[in-house]
Design a protein around this motif. Structure first.
Motif, PDB file in Angstrom:
ATOM      1  N   VAL A   1       0.843  -1.198   0.000  1.00 43.18           N
ATOM      2  CA  VAL A   1       0.000   0.000   0.000  1.00 43.18           C
ATOM      3  C   VAL A   1       0.879   1.248   0.000  1.00 43.18           C
ATOM      4  CG1 VAL A   1      -1.601   1.368   1.402  1.00 43.18           C
ATOM      5  CG2 VAL A   1      -2.035  -1.055   1.034  1.00 43.18           C
TER       6      VAL A   1
ATOM      7  N   VAL B   1       0.930   4.115  -2.905  1.00 38.74           N
ATOM      8  CA  VAL B   1       0.675   5.519  -2.575  1.00 38.74           C
ATOM      9  C   VAL B   1       1.836   6.382  -3.066  1.00 38.74           C
ATOM     10  CG1 VAL B   1       0.481   7.170  -0.665  1.00 38.74           C
ATOM     11  CG2 VAL B   1      -0.869   5.072  -0.644  1.00 38.74           C
TER      12      VAL B   1
ATOM     13  N   GLU C   1       1.631   6.658  -6.966  1.00 36.53           N
ATOM     14  CA  GLU C   1       0.554   7.549  -7.393  1.00 36.53           C
ATOM     15  C   GLU C   1       0.833   9.000  -7.014  1.00 36.53           C
ATOM     16  OE1 GLU C   1      -2.099   6.951  -9.364  1.00 36.53           O
ATOM     17  OE2 GLU C   1      -1.218   4.961  -9.640  1.00 36.53           O
ATOM     18  N   ALA C   2       1.473   9.211  -5.874  1.00 42.52           N
ATOM     19  CA  ALA C   2       1.812  10.572  -5.457  1.00 42.52           C
ATOM     20  C   ALA C   2       2.848  11.168  -6.408  1.00 42.52           C
ATOM     21  CB  ALA C   2       2.332  10.569  -4.026  1.00 42.52           C
TER      22      ALA C   2
ATOM     23  N   PRO D   1       1.102  13.089   0.358  1.00 45.21           N
ATOM     24  CA  PRO D   1       0.810  11.654   0.207  1.00 45.21           C
ATOM     25  C   PRO D   1       2.065  10.817  -0.056  1.00 45.21           C
ATOM     26  CG  PRO D   1      -0.805  12.931  -1.004  1.00 45.21           C
ATOM     27  CD  PRO D   1       0.239  13.895  -0.517  1.00 45.21           C
TER      28      PRO D   1
ATOM     29  N   GLY E   1       3.052   7.697   2.210  1.00 48.00           N
ATOM     30  CA  GLY E   1       3.320   6.394   1.598  1.00 48.00           C
ATOM     31  C   GLY E   1       4.698   5.872   1.977  1.00 48.00           C
TER      32      GLY E   1
END
Length: 172
Positions: free
Chosen positions: A30, A34, A37-38, A56, A60
């Protein structure tokens, strides 16, 4: 009956270290997702301050580092907790609640919240509570009727009635 280990306790279906390792691996995954994607959003510093993915990304990173640390502890540490996480009897008790809850959540889609809740309450009272069926049905219907009156009639807040809408005859 489950076999017993050398300590006289029922055999473990899972050990704490194994469950810790699986949870840590998921937490690490996870955190990596994160972070990825950040970075896509822009995790750097822009001319007007932090980018959309700045905070984020670091959250992450904290998740990934924490998960990796727990994973290391669970798999490679000499002090890893090897005690039993769950034995057969404990798992059966958990599944006695989990499986009907899943069926309840699925039933809400078809027959709505009120009817599914009445059935759920009645089944639990009869099956796990060992109440007579008439009491389980009575309590289930009365509780659902009270919630129907409270939400639909008094508060005017409609709750989900399901795809089949079995309460349509009531005009709600």
């Amino acid at each position: 009956m489950a076999k017993e280990d050398t300590s006289g306790e029922p055999a473990a279906l899972a050990r704490n270290a194994t469950v810790d390792a699986v949870a840590a691996a998921l937490l690490t995954l996870v955190g990596i997702v994160v972070m990825y994607e950040a970075r896509r959003l822009g995790a750097g510093w822009t001319s007007d301050g932090p980018g959309a993915g700045y905070f984020p990304f670091y959250i992450g990173m904290i998740l990934a580092i924490g998960g990796a640390g727990i994973l290391y502890q669970a798999l490679l540490s000499k002090s890893a907790d090897k005690r039993s996480f769950v034995n057969r009897a404990q798992l059966v008790r958990v599944l006695q609640v989990l499986l009907p809850s899943i069926v309840y959540a699925l039933a809400i889609m078809f027959v709505g919240l009120y009817i599914a809740s009445a059935l759920y309450i009645a089944v639990f009272m009869v099956w796990l509570g060992k109440y007579p069926p008439w009491k389980g049905v009575l309590v289930g219907v009365v509780v659902s009727a009270c919630f129907f009156a409270m939400f639909e009639v008094w508060f005017k807040v409609p709750l989900y009635k399901g795809n089949l809408d079995p309460l349509a005859f009531l005009g709600y």
